[in-house]
Design a protein around this motif. Sequence first.
Motif, PDB file in Angstrom:
ATOM      1  N   LEU A 260      -2.544  -1.650  -8.571  1.00  0.00           N
ATOM      2  CA  LEU A 260      -1.672  -1.962  -7.444  1.00  0.00           C
ATOM      3  C   LEU A 260      -2.172  -3.211  -6.714  1.00  0.00           C
ATOM      4  O   LEU A 260      -1.377  -4.106  -6.373  1.00  0.00           O
ATOM      5  CB  LEU A 260      -1.594  -0.780  -6.481  1.00  0.00           C
ATOM      6  N   ALA A 261      -3.484  -3.292  -6.506  1.00  0.00           N
ATOM      7  CA  ALA A 261      -4.049  -4.446  -5.801  1.00  0.00           C
ATOM      8  C   ALA A 261      -3.835  -5.734  -6.594  1.00  0.00           C
ATOM      9  O   ALA A 261      -3.507  -6.784  -6.032  1.00  0.00           O
ATOM     10  CB  ALA A 261      -5.535  -4.219  -5.549  1.00  0.00           C
ATOM     11  N   ILE A 262      -4.001  -5.660  -7.916  1.00  0.00           N
ATOM     12  CA  ILE A 262      -3.794  -6.838  -8.761  1.00  0.00           C
ATOM     13  C   ILE A 262      -2.335  -7.271  -8.726  1.00  0.00           C
ATOM     14  O   ILE A 262      -2.018  -8.457  -8.535  1.00  0.00           O
ATOM     15  CB  ILE A 262      -4.240  -6.545 -10.204  1.00  0.00           C
ATOM     16  N   PHE A 263      -1.430  -6.321  -8.915  1.00  0.00           N
ATOM     17  CA  PHE A 263      -0.009  -6.654  -8.942  1.00  0.00           C
ATOM     18  C   PHE A 263       0.456  -7.178  -7.580  1.00  0.00           C
ATOM     19  O   PHE A 263       1.215  -8.150  -7.506  1.00  0.00           O
ATOM     20  CB  PHE A 263       0.819  -5.436  -9.340  1.00  0.00           C
TER      21      PHE A 263
ATOM     22  N   PRO B 194       0.804  -1.233   0.000  1.00  0.00           N
ATOM     23  CA  PRO B 194       0.000   0.000   0.000  1.00  0.00           C
ATOM     24  C   PRO B 194       0.830   1.273   0.000  1.00  0.00           C
ATOM     25  O   PRO B 194       0.365   2.321  -0.451  1.00  0.00           O
ATOM     26  CB  PRO B 194      -0.847  -0.122   1.271  1.00  0.00           C
ATOM     27  N   GLU B 195       2.058   1.193   0.497  1.00  0.00           N
ATOM     28  CA  GLU B 195       2.924   2.382   0.521  1.00  0.00           C
ATOM     29  C   GLU B 195       3.329   2.839  -0.870  1.00  0.00           C
ATOM     30  O   GLU B 195       3.881   3.933  -1.030  1.00  0.00           O
ATOM     31  CB  GLU B 195       4.178   2.106   1.362  1.00  0.00           C
ATOM     32  N   HIS B 196       3.028   2.042  -1.897  1.00  0.00           N
ATOM     33  CA  HIS B 196       3.399   2.392  -3.268  1.00  0.00           C
ATOM     34  C   HIS B 196       2.230   2.954  -4.074  1.00  0.00           C
ATOM     35  O   HIS B 196       2.329   3.085  -5.291  1.00  0.00           O
ATOM     36  CB  HIS B 196       3.989   1.161  -3.971  1.00  0.00           C
ATOM     37  N   PHE B 197       1.152   3.319  -3.396  1.00  0.00           N
ATOM     38  CA  PHE B 197      -0.005   3.841  -4.124  1.00  0.00           C
ATOM     39  C   PHE B 197       0.320   5.123  -4.879  1.00  0.00           C
ATOM     40  O   PHE B 197      -0.074   5.291  -6.038  1.00  0.00           O
ATOM     41  CB  PHE B 197      -1.190   4.081  -3.184  1.00  0.00           C
ATOM     42  N   ASP B 198       1.019   6.056  -4.254  1.00  0.00           N
ATOM     43  CA  ASP B 198       1.327   7.322  -4.942  1.00  0.00           C
ATOM     44  C   ASP B 198       2.138   7.075  -6.212  1.00  0.00           C
ATOM     45  O   ASP B 198       1.929   7.743  -7.232  1.00  0.00           O
ATOM     46  CB  ASP B 198       2.089   8.271  -4.009  1.00  0.00           C
ATOM     47  N   LEU B 199       3.066   6.127  -6.159  1.00  0.00           N
ATOM     48  CA  LEU B 199       3.827   5.760  -7.351  1.00  0.00           C
ATOM     49  C   LEU B 199       2.895   5.274  -8.451  1.00  0.00           C
ATOM     50  O   LEU B 199       3.004   5.710  -9.610  1.00  0.00           O
ATOM     51  CB  LEU B 199       4.839   4.667  -7.008  1.00  0.00           C
TER      52      LEU B 199
END
Length: 200
Positions: A70-73, A38-43
Motif C-alpha cells: 500500500l505504501a509503495i503504490f 491509509p483508509e485502504h489498508f484493510d482492502l
Amino acid sequence: MSGAAIPRDPRAVAAAEGGFVMPERLYSARLVLERLGPEHFDLFASLWGDAETARFIGGQRDPAGAWTFLAIFAGQWALYGFGHYAIAERNGRYLGFAGLWFPVDWPEIEIGYGLLPDARGIGYAREAVQTVRDAAFVAGAPGLVSYIAPQNLPSQRVAQSVGAVHEATIALRGLPAMVMRHATPGAGSRASNLSEGAVA
C-alpha cells in the motif's frame, strides 16, 4: 523473449516526469475509483492475504507486507502524479485496485489491476481498466500496456476484453511477461467516460 534489460520508453519517462497527472477520483457506471490512502489498508490486507489473489502481484503477504505494498503504490502518486486506485462499488464496498504503475525497471507505463475473489466474474475489472485507460489517454499518456504472466489467464481475458493486443513477451525481473498493448480509444470513448464527472 529476451533476458536483456529493455530500455525505458523515453516518451513514458518524459510524461511521468513532466506533468502527466491523473485525477484523484474516477467514476464509471457502477464504480468509484479513489486514489490510494491509509483508509485502504484493510482492502490491501485482504488482497495480499489471499494466496490465489496475490499469486501474480508479488505473492501472499501478512498484514505488514500488505501495508508495504500500500505504501509503495500510494507513494508513486507523490513521485509521478499518477498511480493505483482503490475500486469501490457506489455503495462504498471495496473490491480491489486498478491504475497505473511505472517503476524504474518498467519499459512503459502499465495498467495493473487486482480484485477480491467475490468481485470477479461480473465485469468489474474490465470496467475499472477501461475507466483508467480512457482517463489516462485524456490526461496525456503516450502509450499504455499491461504486463501479464503467461499463466495468468483471467488477467489476459480482462486485457483482451478492453481491446488490448498481445504484442510480445519480455522478461521483467527475471520472469516472462506478455506485453498487452492498449489501443488509444476513440473520441466517443473518451467523451463517455468524462460525461459523469470522471475528473473530480
